[in-house]
Design a protein around this motif. Structure first.
Motif, PDB file in Angstrom:
ATOM      1  N   VAL A  59     -12.440   7.112  41.700  1.00 56.89           N
ATOM      2  CA  VAL A  59     -13.838   7.519  41.893  1.00 56.89           C
ATOM      3  C   VAL A  59     -14.761   6.317  41.755  1.00 56.89           C
ATOM      4  CG1 VAL A  59     -15.732   8.839  40.849  1.00 56.89           C
ATOM      5  CG2 VAL A  59     -13.523   9.926  41.228  1.00 56.89           C
ATOM      6  N   LEU A  60     -14.554   5.507  40.723  1.00 52.03           N
ATOM      7  CA  LEU A  60     -15.409   4.339  40.507  1.00 52.03           C
ATOM      8  C   LEU A  60     -15.257   3.312  41.621  1.00 52.03           C
ATOM      9  CD1 LEU A  60     -15.002   3.898  36.653  1.00 52.03           C
ATOM     10  CD2 LEU A  60     -16.965   4.834  37.883  1.00 52.03           C
ATOM     11  N   ALA A  61     -14.036   3.173  42.137  1.00 51.54           N
ATOM     12  CA  ALA A  61     -13.817   2.242  43.248  1.00 51.54           C
ATOM     13  C   ALA A  61     -14.472   2.755  44.527  1.00 51.54           C
ATOM     14  CB  ALA A  61     -12.324   2.025  43.463  1.00 51.54           C
ATOM     15  N   ARG A  62     -14.373   4.057  44.790  1.00 52.52           N
ATOM     16  CA  ARG A  62     -15.002   4.625  45.991  1.00 52.52           C
ATOM     17  C   ARG A  62     -16.517   4.546  45.936  1.00 52.52           C
ATOM     18  NH1 ARG A  62     -11.927   9.217  48.896  1.00 52.52           N
ATOM     19  NH2 ARG A  62      -9.764   8.732  48.396  1.00 52.52           N
ATOM     20  N   MET A  63     -17.072   4.654  44.732  1.00 54.27           N
ATOM     21  CA  MET A  63     -18.517   4.538  44.572  1.00 54.27           C
ATOM     22  C   MET A  63     -18.961   3.076  44.540  1.00 54.27           C
ATOM     23  SD  MET A  63     -19.209   7.503  41.744  1.00 54.27           S
ATOM     24  CE  MET A  63     -20.978   7.420  41.812  1.00 54.27           C
ATOM     25  N   ARG A  64     -18.016   2.183  44.575  1.00 52.70           N
ATOM     26  CA  ARG A  64     -18.251   0.732  44.524  1.00 52.70           C
ATOM     27  C   ARG A  64     -18.949   0.310  43.242  1.00 52.70           C
ATOM     28  NH1 ARG A  64     -19.852  -0.525  50.800  1.00 52.70           N
ATOM     29  NH2 ARG A  64     -17.939   0.336  51.644  1.00 52.70           N
ATOM     30  N   LEU A  65     -18.619   1.005  42.146  1.00 54.71           N
ATOM     31  CA  LEU A  65     -19.155   0.638  40.850  1.00 54.71           C
ATOM     32  C   LEU A  65     -18.240  -0.339  40.129  1.00 54.71           C
ATOM     33  CD1 LEU A  65     -20.458   4.116  39.672  1.00 54.71           C
ATOM     34  CD2 LEU A  65     -21.778   2.193  40.561  1.00 54.71           C
ATOM     35  N   LYS A  66     -16.934  -0.212  40.382  1.00 54.74           N
ATOM     36  CA  LYS A  66     -15.927  -1.098  39.787  1.00 54.74           C
ATOM     37  C   LYS A  66     -14.818  -1.309  40.798  1.00 54.74           C
ATOM     38  CE  LYS A  66     -15.948  -0.590  34.813  1.00 54.74           C
ATOM     39  NZ  LYS A  66     -15.155  -0.203  33.664  1.00 54.74           N
ATOM     40  N   PRO A  67     -14.244  -2.500  40.805  1.00 57.38           N
ATOM     41  CA  PRO A  67     -13.080  -2.686  41.678  1.00 57.38           C
ATOM     42  C   PRO A  67     -11.879  -1.934  41.105  1.00 57.38           C
ATOM     43  CG  PRO A  67     -13.493  -4.668  40.409  1.00 57.38           C
ATOM     44  CD  PRO A  67     -14.633  -3.726  40.126  1.00 57.38           C
ATOM     45  N   ALA A  68     -10.941  -1.607  41.973  1.00 56.75           N
ATOM     46  CA  ALA A  68      -9.733  -0.902  41.515  1.00 56.75           C
ATOM     47  C   ALA A  68      -8.950  -1.824  40.580  1.00 56.75           C
ATOM     48  CB  ALA A  68      -8.886  -0.495  42.710  1.00 56.75           C
ATOM     49  N   PRO A  69      -8.639  -1.357  39.367  1.00 55.74           N
ATOM     50  CA  PRO A  69      -7.917  -2.213  38.417  1.00 55.74           C
ATOM     51  C   PRO A  69      -6.424  -2.282  38.747  1.00 55.74           C
ATOM     52  CG  PRO A  69      -8.304  -0.079  37.439  1.00 55.74           C
ATOM     53  CD  PRO A  69      -8.982  -0.069  38.785  1.00 55.74           C
ATOM     54  N   ALA A  70      -5.793  -3.329  38.232  1.00 53.64           N
ATOM     55  CA  ALA A  70      -4.347  -3.481  38.421  1.00 53.64           C
ATOM     56  C   ALA A  70      -3.593  -2.436  37.599  1.00 53.64           C
ATOM     57  CB  ALA A  70      -3.917  -4.880  38.019  1.00 53.64           C
ATOM     58  N   ALA A  71      -4.090  -2.161  36.392  1.00 52.07           N
ATOM     59  CA  ALA A  71      -3.445  -1.170  35.516  1.00 52.07           C
ATOM     60  C   ALA A  71      -4.508  -0.190  35.025  1.00 52.07           C
ATOM     61  CB  ALA A  71      -2.795  -1.864  34.333  1.00 52.07           C
ATOM     62  N   THR A  72      -4.121   1.061  34.867  1.00 50.48           N
ATOM     63  CA  THR A  72      -5.036   2.097  34.400  1.00 50.48           C
ATOM     64  C   THR A  72      -5.231   1.969  32.894  1.00 50.48           C
ATOM     65  OG1 THR A  72      -4.270   3.561  36.153  1.00 50.48           O
ATOM     66  CG2 THR A  72      -5.412   4.584  34.311  1.00 50.48           C
ATOM     67  N   ARG A  73      -6.492   2.030  32.470  1.00 50.08           N
ATOM     68  CA  ARG A  73      -6.787   1.962  31.036  1.00 50.08           C
ATOM     69  C   ARG A  73      -6.494   3.307  30.379  1.00 50.08           C
ATOM     70  NH1 ARG A  73     -12.484   0.419  29.755  1.00 50.08           N
ATOM     71  NH2 ARG A  73     -12.969   1.900  31.384  1.00 50.08           N
ATOM     72  N   SER A  74      -6.172   3.244  29.096  1.00 47.55           N
ATOM     73  CA  SER A  74      -5.866   4.473  28.359  1.00 47.55           C
ATOM     74  C   SER A  74      -7.151   5.198  27.981  1.00 47.55           C
ATOM     75  CB  SER A  74      -5.074   4.139  27.090  1.00 47.55           C
ATOM     76  OG  SER A  74      -5.914   3.472  26.163  1.00 47.55           O
ATOM     77  N   LEU A  75      -7.006   6.420  27.541  1.00 49.94           N
ATOM     78  CA  LEU A  75      -8.141   7.228  27.105  1.00 49.94           C
ATOM     79  C   LEU A  75      -8.854   6.551  25.941  1.00 49.94           C
ATOM     80  CD1 LEU A  75      -9.814   9.839  27.202  1.00 49.94           C
ATOM     81  CD2 LEU A  75      -8.114  10.874  25.702  1.00 49.94           C
ATOM     82  N   ASP A  76      -8.090   6.018  24.995  1.00 52.97           N
ATOM     83  CA  ASP A  76      -8.703   5.371  23.832  1.00 52.97           C
ATOM     84  C   ASP A  76      -9.515   4.144  24.228  1.00 52.97           C
ATOM     85  OD1 ASP A  76      -7.726   7.249  22.039  1.00 52.97           O
ATOM     86  OD2 ASP A  76      -5.828   6.176  21.785  1.00 52.97           O
ATOM     87  N   GLN A  77      -9.047   3.377  25.196  1.00 56.41           N
ATOM     88  CA  GLN A  77      -9.795   2.211  25.658  1.00 56.41           C
ATOM     89  C   GLN A  77     -11.083   2.637  26.344  1.00 56.41           C
ATOM     90  OE1 GLN A  77      -6.688   0.532  28.071  1.00 56.41           O
ATOM     91  NE2 GLN A  77      -6.272  -1.115  26.591  1.00 56.41           N
ATOM     92  N   ARG A  78     -11.010   3.693  27.117  1.00 57.30           N
ATOM     93  CA  ARG A  78     -12.211   4.191  27.784  1.00 57.30           C
ATOM     94  C   ARG A  78     -13.212   4.736  26.764  1.00 57.30           C
ATOM     95  NH1 ARG A  78     -11.195   4.721  33.365  1.00 57.30           N
ATOM     96  NH2 ARG A  78      -8.990   4.541  33.845  1.00 57.30           N
ATOM     97  N   MET A  79     -12.713   5.416  25.749  1.00 60.37           N
ATOM     98  CA  MET A  79     -13.595   5.945  24.711  1.00 60.37           C
ATOM     99  C   MET A  79     -14.260   4.808  23.936  1.00 60.37           C
ATOM    100  SD  MET A  79     -11.264   9.178  23.495  1.00 60.37           S
ATOM    101  CE  MET A  79     -12.205   9.584  22.058  1.00 60.37           C
ATOM    102  N   ALA A  80     -13.534   3.721  23.705  1.00 62.04           N
ATOM    103  CA  ALA A  80     -14.108   2.574  22.989  1.00 62.04           C
ATOM    104  C   ALA A  80     -15.266   1.969  23.791  1.00 62.04           C
ATOM    105  CB  ALA A  80     -13.032   1.529  22.709  1.00 62.04           C
ATOM    106  N   GLY A  81     -15.108   1.876  25.093  1.00 64.69           N
ATOM    107  CA  GLY A  81     -16.188   1.364  25.930  1.00 64.69           C
ATOM    108  C   GLY A  81     -17.416   2.254  25.893  1.00 64.69           C
ATOM    109  N   THR A  82     -17.210   3.539  25.880  1.00 66.58           N
ATOM    110  CA  THR A  82     -18.331   4.471  25.820  1.00 66.58           C
ATOM    111  C   THR A  82     -18.988   4.427  24.453  1.00 66.58           C
ATOM    112  OG1 THR A  82     -17.280   5.877  27.465  1.00 66.58           O
ATOM    113  CG2 THR A  82     -18.995   6.886  26.135  1.00 66.58           C
ATOM    114  N   ARG A  83     -18.225   4.202  23.410  1.00 66.76           N
ATOM    115  CA  ARG A  83     -18.815   4.082  22.067  1.00 66.76           C
ATOM    116  C   ARG A  83     -19.717   2.846  21.981  1.00 66.76           C
ATOM    117  NH1 ARG A  83     -13.458   5.989  20.062  1.00 66.76           N
ATOM    118  NH2 ARG A  83     -13.817   8.158  19.519  1.00 66.76           N
ATOM    119  N   ARG A  84     -19.348   1.764  22.667  1.00 65.78           N
ATOM    120  CA  ARG A  84     -20.222   0.591  22.712  1.00 65.78           C
ATOM    121  C   ARG A  84     -21.539   0.941  23.417  1.00 65.78           C
ATOM    122  NH1 ARG A  84     -15.209  -1.929  23.493  1.00 65.78           N
ATOM    123  NH2 ARG A  84     -15.422  -1.903  25.765  1.00 65.78           N
TER     124      ARG A  84
END
Length: 144
Positions: A97-122
């Motif tokens: 979704v983020l790649a199609r919206m051109r907000l972020k390039p497609a990553p090489a590896a998918t981040r885990s839920l905990d990593q995504r939650m840490a970014g949102t906490r920041r």
């Protein structure tokens, strides 16, 4: 993480984010509704310092609102992630979704839920700092 535990964790986090979006918006709206009353009470005695303080408070309010909208977007992404059976599929969908919206390039590896939650906490911390700026400067401006 099993499907149900992953879905519960992502769903609960999304619900918590919705609360974190709502309370600053309501408090800022209440403060802005009270502002004309305070401004009218100052009348012609308003100083350049009080005008500058109100301007800084408005900037803090706008920053808080901007961060709130980003957090709302993240909450919707976490709900989308929770709608999938496993963490990998949910993460891949968000990346797509983020790649199609051109907000972020497609990553090489998918981040885990905990990593995504840490970014949102920041992002939540930035929202709270902007709100603290707004609240502190609004109080100072109210008494100038």
């Amino acid at each position: 993480m099993s499907g149900s535990a992953f879905q519960d964790k992502a769903g609960a986090f999304a619900a918590g984010l919705m609360v974190q979006v709502a309370w600053p918006l309501l408090l800022i709206a209440a403060c802005m509704l009270a502002t004309p009353v305070i401004g009218l009470a100052a009348g012609p005695q308003a100083t350049p310092l009080s005008a500058a303080a109100w301007f800084v408070a408005a900037v803090g309010a706008l920053a808080t609102l901007a961060f709130s909208m980003l957090i709302l977007f993240d909450a919707l992404l976490f709900r989308l992630m929770a709608s999938h059976d496993n963490e990998a599929a949910g993460g891949a969908t968000i990346d797509d979704v983020l790649a199609r919206m051109r907000l972020k390039p497609a990553p090489a590896a998918t981040r885990s839920l905990d990593q995504r939650m840490a970014g949102t906490r920041r992002l939540l911390m930035k929202q709270r700092l902007a709100f603290a700026l707004f609240a502190a400067v609004s109080l100072v401006a109210a008494f100038l």
